[in-house]
Design an enzyme around this catalytic site. Structure first.
Site, short mmCIF file in Angstrom:
data_model
loop_
_atom_site.label_atom_id
_atom_site.label_comp_id
_atom_site.label_asym_id
_atom_site.label_seq_id
_atom_site.Cartn_x
_atom_site.Cartn_y
_atom_site.Cartn_z
N ARG A 76 46.22 24.60 74.60
CA ARG A 76 45.69 23.40 75.24
C ARG A 76 44.17 23.31 75.13
NH1 ARG A 76 49.60 20.38 77.66
NH2 ARG A 76 51.45 21.44 78.42
N THR A 115 45.75 15.60 73.27
CA THR A 115 45.41 15.77 71.84
C THR A 115 44.86 14.47 71.25
OG1 THR A 115 47.18 17.38 71.70
CG2 THR A 115 46.35 16.52 69.61
N ILE A 136 57.56 15.99 75.15
CA ILE A 136 58.89 15.73 75.75
C ILE A 136 58.77 14.66 76.84
CG2 ILE A 136 59.72 18.08 75.27
CD1 ILE A 136 59.51 18.53 78.38
N ASP A 137 57.53 14.39 77.30
CA ASP A 137 57.34 13.41 78.39
C ASP A 137 57.45 11.96 77.93
OD1 ASP A 137 56.85 15.62 79.91
OD2 ASP A 137 54.70 15.30 80.13
N ARG A 172 78.13 20.09 97.69
CA ARG A 172 76.70 20.30 97.91
C ARG A 172 75.85 19.17 97.33
NH1 ARG A 172 76.68 26.56 95.84
NH2 ARG A 172 76.83 27.54 97.88
N MET A 179 61.11 18.07 83.93
CA MET A 179 59.67 18.03 83.62
C MET A 179 59.10 16.61 83.63
SD MET A 179 58.70 20.97 80.90
CE MET A 179 58.13 22.56 81.49
N GLY A 180 57.81 16.52 83.88
CA GLY A 180 57.12 15.23 83.90
C GLY A 180 56.28 15.13 85.16
N TYR A 299 61.10 25.30 81.26
CA TYR A 299 60.76 25.34 79.84
C TYR A 299 61.97 25.31 78.91
CZ TYR A 299 56.20 25.88 81.62
OH TYR A 299 55.04 25.61 82.29
N ARG A 302 61.96 22.44 76.71
CA ARG A 302 61.06 22.35 75.56
C ARG A 302 61.47 23.25 74.41
NH1 ARG A 302 55.17 22.42 78.22
NH2 ARG A 302 54.93 24.23 76.89
O1 F6P Z 1 53.42 17.77 78.60
C1 F6P Z 1 54.62 18.40 78.45
C2 F6P Z 1 54.97 19.27 79.64
O2 F6P Z 1 56.13 19.99 79.33
C3 F6P Z 1 55.13 18.54 80.97
O3 F6P Z 1 56.38 17.92 81.12
C4 F6P Z 1 54.92 19.65 81.93
O4 F6P Z 1 54.58 19.13 83.19
C5 F6P Z 1 53.79 20.42 81.29
O5 F6P Z 1 53.92 20.18 79.90
C6 F6P Z 1 53.79 21.90 81.52
O6 F6P Z 1 52.61 22.41 81.00
P1 F6P Z 1 52.36 23.90 80.51
O7 F6P Z 1 53.02 24.08 79.20
O8 F6P Z 1 50.88 24.00 80.36
O9 F6P Z 1 52.92 24.80 81.55
#
Ligand code: F6P
Length: 375
Positions: A76, A115, A136-137, A172, A179-180, A299, A302
């Site tokens: 990053r 980016t 992925i967002d 339940r 994520m997002g 994760y 991803r």
């Molecule tokens: O931007 C993609 C993402 O997977 C988001 O959905 C999530 O909130 C973030 O990255 C997590 O970031 P990192 O990889 O820095 O933990």
């Protein structure tokens, strides 16, 4: 500018499925179709600063279409704010020097919102830049879709499908965190596709009482289980108000002191928001008297093999990217537009986020099939 001979490529930001398919799409078209040379930089913008490279040829580009992650590695790091020997430094000049030293005619940057901003910065600094939209967002502006989204949508939907049978068996509430932080596309898409009973996204602040009422209505009809799909960044009305106030304060801040203060307040709110999904599950348990459980998908969303939809999108964006470089079109992102692609000036993309409009057709469809959106 004449014929492009040599290009560089890097992947930056969080990884996502389809990055290798995109590298292959750019690489094979650039090498095989246009006869260019292509160099990969390792670990995002840091790779070009430290001149850490991977020569991309026929053999390195082979067999990567179906592989998750990125063969180049990612980070990053930002060109103008990079941690070097414990100090944050502007490395733009070093990037320019290395670009020149390596005799590059263009640099391709694959990444999400951050980016695109960094890419615009380098484009303004005089480099020939082309970007591809990845995350992925699905929240990059000016493109129909980003690659990575389709795979994550499959994974999150599959998780919701699986959670149904266990929630049903135990009567339940299962709260699935998707994520997002800022955009709810993934939660909304997977929530609709997986038939979640409640979908909570950052763009629509929720009222926990209303969610509990919806769950109790289901119980009243004899359905003693519920699936709640919640985005990482979804928040209650009260929290959303507090965030809005601080964000407004940050926008209005003129002095360094005011800017710092607003930034610190935002950080406090963000850290308080951590664990929100667990708190929400607890609140729902108390309000409905149904047992609740939480599943944080994290994760997993991803990782792994990109879906066919992502491989297709990444390949066609990659090939279009090499076409644009061949035509000397720079300072643009290759956007997905219907079945085709379109170059969009980086100024129109950088610093903008595509969030879910409250009247988006997906939102309307979710409401029409009886899904509670928490408002
Ligand atoms: O931007 C993609 C993402 O997977 C988001 O959905 C999530 O909130 C973030 O990255 C997590 O970031 P990192 O990889 O820095 O933990």
């Amino acid at each position: 500018m004449g014929k492009v001979k040599r290009i560089g490529i890097l992947t930056a930001g969080g990884d996502s499925p389809g990055l290798n398919a995109a590298i292959r799409g750019v690489g094979k078209t650039a090498l095989g179709y246009y006869g260019m040379d292509i160099i990969g930089f390792r670990d995002g913008f840091r790779g070009i600063v430290e001149d850490r490279r991977l020569k991309l040829d026929k053999s390195t580009l082979a067999g990567i279409l179906t592989v998750g992650g990125t063969i180049l590695g990612t980070s990053r790091d930002k060109p103008h704010r990079m941690l070097i020997d414990g100090r944050t430094r502007d490395m733009t000049a070093t990037i320019k020097e290395n670009y020149k030293k390596l005799d590059l005619d263009a640099l391709v940057c694959l990444g999400g919102g951050g980016t695109q901003k960094s890419a615009l910065h380098l484009s303004d600094a005089g480099l020939n830049i082309v970007t591809l939209p990845k995350t992925i967002d699905n929240d990059v502006a000016m493109t129909d879709y980003t690659f990575g989204f389709a795979t994550a949508l499959d994974i999150a939907t599959d998780a919701i499908d699986r959670l149904h049978s266990t929630a049903h068996s135990h009567h339940r509430i299962i709260v699935a965190e998707i994520m997002g932080h800022r955009a709810g596309w993934l939660t909304l898409g997977a929530g609709i596709a997986g038939g979640a009973d409640v979908i909570l996204i950052p763009e629509i602040p929720y009222n926990v009482e209303k969610i509990a009422e919806a769950i109790k209505r289901r119980s009243g009809r004899g359905t003693n289980f519920s699936i709640v799909a919640v985005a990482e960044g979804a928040m209650s009305l009260e929290d959303a108000r507090a965030f809005k106030l601080v964000e407004n304060k940050r926008e209005r801040a003129r002095t360094l002191h005011d800017k710092k203060e607003a930034k610190a307040e935002l950080a406090t709110l963000e850290s308080r928001h951590t664990g929100n999904t667990l708190r929400l599950a607890k609140q729902l348990e108390e309000l409905t008297h149904l047992e609740s459980r939480v599943t944080i998908l994290g994760y997993v969303q991803r990782g792994g093999t990109p879906s066919p939809a992502d491989r297709l999108l990444a390949s066609r964006l990659g090939a279009a990217c090499a076409d644009l470089i061949h035509e000397n079109v720079f300072g643009v992102m290759v956007a997905a537009r219907g079945d085709g692609t379109e170059p969009v000036p980086l100024e129109k993309v950088a610093g903008k986020r595509k969030i879910v409009p409250p009247d988006h057709p997906w939102v309307e469809a979710a409401r029409k099939v009886g899904t509670c959106l928490g408002d």
